[in-house]
Design a protein around this motif. Structure first.
Motif, PDB file in Angstrom:
ATOM      1  N   SER A 162       0.806  -1.215   0.000  1.00  0.00           N
ATOM      2  CA  SER A 162       0.000   0.000   0.000  1.00  0.00           C
ATOM      3  C   SER A 162       0.842   1.269   0.000  1.00  0.00           C
ATOM      4  O   SER A 162       0.308   2.352  -0.168  1.00  0.00           O
ATOM      5  N   GLY A 163       2.145   1.159   0.169  1.00  0.00           N
ATOM      6  CA  GLY A 163       2.989   2.344   0.149  1.00  0.00           C
ATOM      7  C   GLY A 163       3.357   2.815  -1.233  1.00  0.00           C
ATOM      8  O   GLY A 163       3.956   3.886  -1.390  1.00  0.00           O
ATOM      9  N   ALA A 164       3.024   2.044  -2.253  1.00  0.00           N
ATOM     10  CA  ALA A 164       3.362   2.422  -3.621  1.00  0.00           C
ATOM     11  C   ALA A 164       2.386   3.480  -4.138  1.00  0.00           C
ATOM     12  O   ALA A 164       1.315   3.703  -3.572  1.00  0.00           O
ATOM     13  N   THR A 165       2.762   4.130  -5.239  1.00  0.00           N
ATOM     14  CA  THR A 165       1.871   5.097  -5.879  1.00  0.00           C
ATOM     15  C   THR A 165       0.571   4.420  -6.288  1.00  0.00           C
ATOM     16  O   THR A 165       0.610   3.321  -6.860  1.00  0.00           O
ATOM     17  N   PRO A 166      -0.579   5.023  -6.013  1.00  0.00           N
ATOM     18  CA  PRO A 166      -1.852   4.410  -6.417  1.00  0.00           C
ATOM     19  C   PRO A 166      -1.909   4.219  -7.931  1.00  0.00           C
ATOM     20  O   PRO A 166      -1.417   5.042  -8.701  1.00  0.00           O
ATOM     21  N   THR A 167      -2.503   3.130  -8.335  1.00  0.00           N
ATOM     22  CA  THR A 167      -2.623   2.814  -9.755  1.00  0.00           C
ATOM     23  C   THR A 167      -4.035   3.112 -10.245  1.00  0.00           C
ATOM     24  O   THR A 167      -4.968   3.272  -9.466  1.00  0.00           O
ATOM     25  N   THR A 168      -4.164   3.167 -11.569  1.00  0.00           N
ATOM     26  CA  THR A 168      -5.484   3.237 -12.182  1.00  0.00           C
ATOM     27  C   THR A 168      -5.381   2.701 -13.605  1.00  0.00           C
ATOM     28  O   THR A 168      -4.343   2.159 -13.987  1.00  0.00           O
ATOM     29  N   VAL A 169      -6.428   2.845 -14.398  1.00  0.00           N
ATOM     30  CA  VAL A 169      -6.517   2.146 -15.680  1.00  0.00           C
ATOM     31  C   VAL A 169      -5.532   2.716 -16.695  1.00  0.00           C
ATOM     32  O   VAL A 169      -5.112   3.874 -16.606  1.00  0.00           O
ATOM     33  N   VAL A 170      -5.166   1.897 -17.680  1.00  0.00           N
ATOM     34  CA  VAL A 170      -4.243   2.355 -18.721  1.00  0.00           C
ATOM     35  C   VAL A 170      -4.955   3.222 -19.753  1.00  0.00           C
ATOM     36  O   VAL A 170      -4.348   4.102 -20.366  1.00  0.00           O
ATOM     37  N   GLY A 171      -6.249   3.010 -19.957  1.00  0.00           N
ATOM     38  CA  GLY A 171      -7.004   3.784 -20.931  1.00  0.00           C
ATOM     39  C   GLY A 171      -6.835   3.253 -22.344  1.00  0.00           C
ATOM     40  O   GLY A 171      -5.959   2.417 -22.614  1.00  0.00           O
ATOM     41  N   PRO A 172      -7.659   3.725 -23.276  1.00  0.00           N
ATOM     42  CA  PRO A 172      -7.673   3.175 -24.635  1.00  0.00           C
ATOM     43  C   PRO A 172      -6.691   3.815 -25.596  1.00  0.00           C
ATOM     44  O   PRO A 172      -6.626   3.414 -26.762  1.00  0.00           O
ATOM     45  N   PHE A 173      -5.893   4.815 -25.150  1.00  0.00           N
ATOM     46  CA  PHE A 173      -5.064   5.558 -26.095  1.00  0.00           C
ATOM     47  C   PHE A 173      -3.574   5.260 -25.976  1.00  0.00           C
ATOM     48  O   PHE A 173      -2.758   5.946 -26.589  1.00  0.00           O
ATOM     49  N   HIS A 174      -3.202   4.244 -25.203  1.00  0.00           N
ATOM     50  CA  HIS A 174      -1.789   3.847 -25.170  1.00  0.00           C
ATOM     51  C   HIS A 174      -1.559   2.853 -26.304  1.00  0.00           C
ATOM     52  O   HIS A 174      -1.203   1.701 -26.119  1.00  0.00           O
ATOM     53  N   MET A 175      -1.756   3.352 -27.522  1.00  0.00           N
ATOM     54  CA  MET A 175      -1.810   2.479 -28.697  1.00  0.00           C
ATOM     55  C   MET A 175      -0.510   2.439 -29.469  1.00  0.00           C
ATOM     56  O   MET A 175      -0.298   1.556 -30.286  1.00  0.00           O
TER      57      MET A 175
END
Length: 248
Positions: A45-58
């Motif tokens: 839990s000490g790491a940077t919070p993550t979230t989705v990669v999204g559709p534009f990392h193409m």
């Protein structure tokens, strides 16, 4: 059943090397966020919070030198972005990679406007210095609607949902011997923070982009004055850290 098969077939037909409609579908259904939330529970839990990669990392982000601009800083609110990459004990990670991509001041990614820009505009792959630092120049991104001209748009219309995303910048931090972190920084005060179409906002990832009015500092950074700034430090977990997943 036939309607469902037809829908998924049409989703597939919208996919190409510049657009991934299945990723978009996963995002708006909340499946991507669910997978990300389940995965993030397996890291410390000490790491940077993550979230989705999204559709534009193409497309692959072009390698850039520290301090380069990824978008024309005269086309929007100029912004200086900097930070450090450290391990869970706060030690800087030299040679870490910081993969960045964002929309421009009009809310478009490069792959959406290839008739006017080259692939790679608004993207950059940076390498941290000996002190784990990175920095680059850009503009503050605009909020934008996700593409609605395909089956995903039909789904949003049918469920009376809006397609909008708050303003944000994507980051992936990675280094040898560490687990990668995929995340966003959301622009404080942006519309749609409380109703992101892909459910990706976390309060801990909302950051201010304050104005700085200092002609000498702006000139030293190669920016118009005044300019805005973002400080975003990332903490990467390693498989050796307690609670971290070796196969994340």
């Amino acid at each position: 059943w036939e309607i469902a098969i037809d829908y998924l077939t049409r989703v597939g037909h919208m996919c190409d090397d510049k657009r991934q409609e299945f990723m978009l579908l996963s995002d708006v259904l909340g499946v991507t966020n669910l997978v990300e939330q389940l995965e993030s529970r397996r890291t410390n839990s000490g790491a940077t919070p993550t979230t989705v990669v999204g559709p534009f990392h193409m497309v692959e982000s072009p390698a850039r030198a520290l301090g380069d601009q990824i978008l024309d800083v005269t086309q929007g609110d100029p912004c200086w972005i900097e930070g450090t990459i450290t391990d869970m004990q706060g030690r800087p990670i030299a040679g870490a990679t910081v993969d960045v991509w964002q929309a421009n001041d009009d809310g478009f990614y490069d792959v959406q406007i290839l008739d006017t820009v080259d692939v790679g505009v608004g993207r950059g792959l940076f390498t941290t210095d000996d002190d784990g630092r990175y920095w680059f120049r850009s503009v503050v991104p605009a909020p934008y609607p996700i593409p609605t001209d395909g089956p995903v748009g039909e789904l949003l219309n049918a469920t009376n949902r809006h397609p909008n995303r708050p303003a944000h910048i994507h980051f992936i931090g990675d280094a040898d011997g560490f687990l990668p972190i995929t995340t966003h920084v959301f622009v404080e005060g942006s519309p749609w923070l409380d109703s992101d179409a892909v459910f990706a906002v976390k309060d801990s990832l909302i950051f201010p982009f304050p104005w700085i009015d200092d002609p000498a500092e702006a000139a030293a950074k190669g920016l118009p004055n005044p300019f805005r700034s973002l400080r975003f430090d990332m903490v990467l977990p390693s498989p050796r850290d307690p609670g971290a997943a070796e196969d994340s």
